[in-house]
Design a protein around this motif. Structure first.
Motif, PDB file in Angstrom:
ATOM      1  N   ALA A 111      -4.927  -0.983   3.317  1.00  0.00           N
ATOM      2  CA  ALA A 111      -3.463  -1.081   3.377  1.00  0.00           C
ATOM      3  C   ALA A 111      -2.994  -2.490   3.022  1.00  0.00           C
ATOM      4  CB  ALA A 111      -2.973  -0.690   4.766  1.00  0.00           C
ATOM      5  N   ALA A 112      -3.681  -3.506   3.549  1.00  0.00           N
ATOM      6  CA  ALA A 112      -3.313  -4.888   3.237  1.00  0.00           C
ATOM      7  C   ALA A 112      -3.516  -5.183   1.755  1.00  0.00           C
ATOM      8  CB  ALA A 112      -4.148  -5.855   4.085  1.00  0.00           C
ATOM      9  N   ASN A 113      -4.595  -4.639   1.166  1.00  0.00           N
ATOM     10  CA  ASN A 113      -4.865  -4.869  -0.251  1.00  0.00           C
ATOM     11  C   ASN A 113      -3.846  -4.155  -1.136  1.00  0.00           C
ATOM     12  OD1 ASN A 113      -7.106  -6.488   0.209  1.00  0.00           O
ATOM     13  ND2 ASN A 113      -8.503  -4.763   0.261  1.00  0.00           N
ATOM     14  N   VAL A 114      -3.423  -2.961  -0.731  1.00  0.00           N
ATOM     15  CA  VAL A 114      -2.395  -2.248  -1.493  1.00  0.00           C
ATOM     16  C   VAL A 114      -1.088  -3.038  -1.473  1.00  0.00           C
ATOM     17  CG1 VAL A 114      -0.944  -0.181  -1.530  1.00  0.00           C
ATOM     18  CG2 VAL A 114      -3.407   0.043  -1.204  1.00  0.00           C
ATOM     19  N   ALA A 115      -0.769  -3.601  -0.306  1.00  0.00           N
ATOM     20  CA  ALA A 115       0.432  -4.432  -0.201  1.00  0.00           C
ATOM     21  C   ALA A 115       0.325  -5.646  -1.122  1.00  0.00           C
ATOM     22  CB  ALA A 115       0.642  -4.872   1.245  1.00  0.00           C
ATOM     23  N   THR A 116      -0.865  -6.230  -1.216  1.00  0.00           N
ATOM     24  CA  THR A 116      -1.078  -7.354  -2.124  1.00  0.00           C
ATOM     25  C   THR A 116      -0.937  -6.913  -3.570  1.00  0.00           C
ATOM     26  OG1 THR A 116      -2.588  -8.434  -0.560  1.00  0.00           O
ATOM     27  CG2 THR A 116      -2.729  -9.111  -2.861  1.00  0.00           C
ATOM     28  N   LEU A 117      -1.479  -5.760  -3.885  1.00  0.00           N
ATOM     29  CA  LEU A 117      -1.430  -5.233  -5.253  1.00  0.00           C
ATOM     30  C   LEU A 117       0.004  -5.110  -5.753  1.00  0.00           C
ATOM     31  CD1 LEU A 117      -2.959  -3.969  -7.687  1.00  0.00           C
ATOM     32  CD2 LEU A 117      -2.776  -1.765  -6.497  1.00  0.00           C
ATOM     33  N   PHE A 118       0.903  -4.695  -4.871  1.00  0.00           N
ATOM     34  CA  PHE A 118       2.294  -4.487  -5.265  1.00  0.00           C
ATOM     35  C   PHE A 118       3.203  -5.665  -4.917  1.00  0.00           C
ATOM     36  CE2 PHE A 118       0.624  -0.157  -5.200  1.00  0.00           C
ATOM     37  CZ  PHE A 118       1.107   0.327  -6.402  1.00  0.00           C
ATOM     38  N   GLY A 119       2.587  -6.814  -4.603  1.00  0.00           N
ATOM     39  CA  GLY A 119       3.356  -8.036  -4.427  1.00  0.00           C
ATOM     40  C   GLY A 119       4.038  -8.200  -3.097  1.00  0.00           C
ATOM     41  N   HIS A 120       3.647  -7.428  -2.086  1.00  0.00           N
ATOM     42  CA  HIS A 120       4.276  -7.536  -0.768  1.00  0.00           C
ATOM     43  C   HIS A 120       3.435  -8.345   0.219  1.00  0.00           C
ATOM     44  CE1 HIS A 120       7.209  -4.662  -2.133  1.00  0.00           C
ATOM     45  NE2 HIS A 120       6.276  -3.749  -2.359  1.00  0.00           N
TER      46      HIS A 120
END
Length: 237
Positions: free
Chosen positions: A184-193
């Motif tokens: 979840a943290a990596n997905v947030a990073t992927l989308f710039g959040h």
């Protein structure tokens, strides 16, 4: 005489899984020994704007070498475990090997990027733009390699370890809980959040890191617990 014969027989019968567990434990701990210094080497050489600080070629070379070791150790852990884990679920065991291979390939892409920066700097051809581009490649490989792929590996190996009871169930449980948090943290990073070095990411990394450290230490020190997976495997010298 009977007691002596029994002791001799006990010594002759060895746990055939012990070497696999010991090797896997060593490789898991080696990933820690390599990845942590590499993280700090890169942190000292790379500025927040992805430019390279002057005079840090040695740090980049060291980080590249340590990442290379990390990639090989990850593959080694999966190969060492495969002959045992395939007795529980061959498809998942093969998935662990494959995920480690893919993780290693992604890590090596980042290694090549770091070494390219060093080569350009040594020949006076490195510019801020070229260095930033290569460092950006390494940043993305870090997200998808030790980030996403390590989480996927934790799900696969954690599931097999939990089902097989080769280690105490609390250890894979930590990994199975931590992996979705890190994803979840990596997905947030992927989308710039989110940022890769943010407090959120660091907290999300802790359970997976604890899982890998715990399972590596257990396999090295204790080996596998007796379970249906190891039943029937006998080796007599």
């Amino acid at each position: 005489m009977t007691t002596t014969a029994r002791r001799t027989t006990d010594r002759a019968v060895k746990d055939p899984t012990r070497n696999h567990a010991r090797a896997a434990g060593i490789f898991y701990l080696l990933t820690f020994a390599a990845s942590l210094p590499a993280f700090f080497f890169i942190g000292s050489a790379v500025n927040p704007d992805l430019t390279i600080a002057a005079g840090h070629n040695t740090d980049l070379l060291g980080a590249g070498l340590l990442d290379f070791v990390n990639a090989l150790a990850g593959i080694g852990s999966a190969v060492a475990l495969f002959p045992i884990l395939k007795r529980q679920n061959q498809a998942l065991a093969l998935g662990i090997v494959t995920s480690r291979l893919l993780e290693a390939a992604i890590i090596m892409t980042g290694v090549v990027s770091l070494l390219a920066v060093v080569t350009l700097n040594q020949h006076g051809a490195g510019t801020a733009d070229s260095n930033q581009a290569l460092v950006a490649v390494r940043e993305w490989t870090f997200l998808f390699g030790p980030g996403f792929m390590a989480s996927i590996n934790a799900v696969l190996l954690g599931t097999l370890m939990y089902q097989s009871r080769l280690v105490p169930r609390i250890i894979p449980t930590v990994g199975l809980i931590g992996a979705p948090l890190l994803i979840a943290a990596n997905v947030a990073t992927l989308f710039g959040h989110n940022e890769q070095d943010s407090a959120i990411t660091m907290l999300a990394t802790v359970p997976v890191a604890f899982w890998e450290l715990s399972v590596g230490t257990w396999m090295l020190v204790k080996g596998f617990k007796p379970s249906p997976v190891t039943a029937g495997i006998v080796k007599v010298d």
